[in-house]
Motif scaffolding. Structure first.
Motif, short mmCIF file in Angstrom:
data_model
loop_
_atom_site.label_atom_id
_atom_site.label_comp_id
_atom_site.label_asym_id
_atom_site.label_seq_id
_atom_site.Cartn_x
_atom_site.Cartn_y
_atom_site.Cartn_z
N GLY A 129 0.79 -1.22 0.00
CA GLY A 129 0.00 0.00 0.00
C GLY A 129 0.82 1.28 0.00
O GLY A 129 0.28 2.35 -0.19
N THR A 130 2.12 1.18 0.21
CA THR A 130 2.99 2.36 0.15
C THR A 130 3.21 2.74 -1.31
O THR A 130 3.43 1.88 -2.15
CB THR A 130 4.35 2.07 0.81
OG1 THR A 130 4.13 1.69 2.15
CG2 THR A 130 5.26 3.27 0.76
N HIS A 131 3.15 4.03 -1.62
CA HIS A 131 3.37 4.47 -2.99
C HIS A 131 4.77 4.09 -3.45
O HIS A 131 5.74 4.26 -2.71
CB HIS A 131 3.16 5.97 -3.13
CG HIS A 131 1.73 6.36 -2.93
ND1 HIS A 131 0.77 6.12 -3.89
CD2 HIS A 131 1.10 6.93 -1.89
CE1 HIS A 131 -0.40 6.54 -3.44
NE2 HIS A 131 -0.23 7.03 -2.22
N ALA A 132 4.87 3.59 -4.67
CA ALA A 132 6.13 3.07 -5.19
C ALA A 132 7.25 4.10 -5.15
O ALA A 132 8.39 3.77 -4.85
CB ALA A 132 5.94 2.56 -6.61
N GLU A 133 6.94 5.34 -5.45
CA GLU A 133 8.00 6.35 -5.48
C GLU A 133 8.51 6.71 -4.08
O GLU A 133 9.56 7.32 -3.94
CB GLU A 133 7.55 7.62 -6.21
CG GLU A 133 6.34 8.31 -5.63
CD GLU A 133 5.02 7.76 -6.13
OE1 GLU A 133 3.99 8.18 -5.58
OE2 GLU A 133 5.01 6.92 -7.04
N GLN A 134 7.82 6.29 -3.04
CA GLN A 134 8.25 6.56 -1.67
C GLN A 134 9.11 5.42 -1.09
O GLN A 134 9.66 5.57 -0.02
CB GLN A 134 7.05 6.77 -0.76
CG GLN A 134 6.25 8.00 -1.11
CD GLN A 134 4.99 8.11 -0.26
OE1 GLN A 134 4.60 7.16 0.40
NE2 GLN A 134 4.37 9.26 -0.31
N ILE A 135 9.23 4.32 -1.80
CA ILE A 135 9.99 3.17 -1.29
C ILE A 135 11.47 3.44 -1.51
O ILE A 135 11.93 3.66 -2.63
CB ILE A 135 9.56 1.88 -1.99
CG1 ILE A 135 8.09 1.59 -1.67
CG2 ILE A 135 10.45 0.71 -1.57
CD1 ILE A 135 7.49 0.46 -2.45
#
Length: 66
Positions: free
Chosen positions: A31-37
């Motif tokens: 559920g975490t946005h991909a660009e924030q990983i």
């Protein structure tokens, strides 16, 4: 199993946390946005979900042989 890991990290094998495909898979699961990983979130996720990842990789290996 190793084949899936090798293919899914193509182009990002030395830094898998930067792989768009792996980030997208984590986004759909976690559920975490991909660009924030980032590096820390990637390895934290793998450590926390290591048994589920192991089960998935075994399944992917079996499906590849079918």
């Amino acid at each position: 199993m190793i084949g899936f890991l090798w293919q899914s990290s193509r182009g990002y094998r030395l830094r898998p946390w930067a792989s768009p495909y792996l980030r997208w898979r984590m986004e759909t699961y976690w559920g975490t946005h991909a660009e924030q990983i980032d590096f820390n979130q990637f390895w934290s996720f793998l450590w926390t979900h290591r048994w589920e990842m192991w089960r998935f990789l075994r399944w992917a290996g079996r499906m590849r042989h079918h």
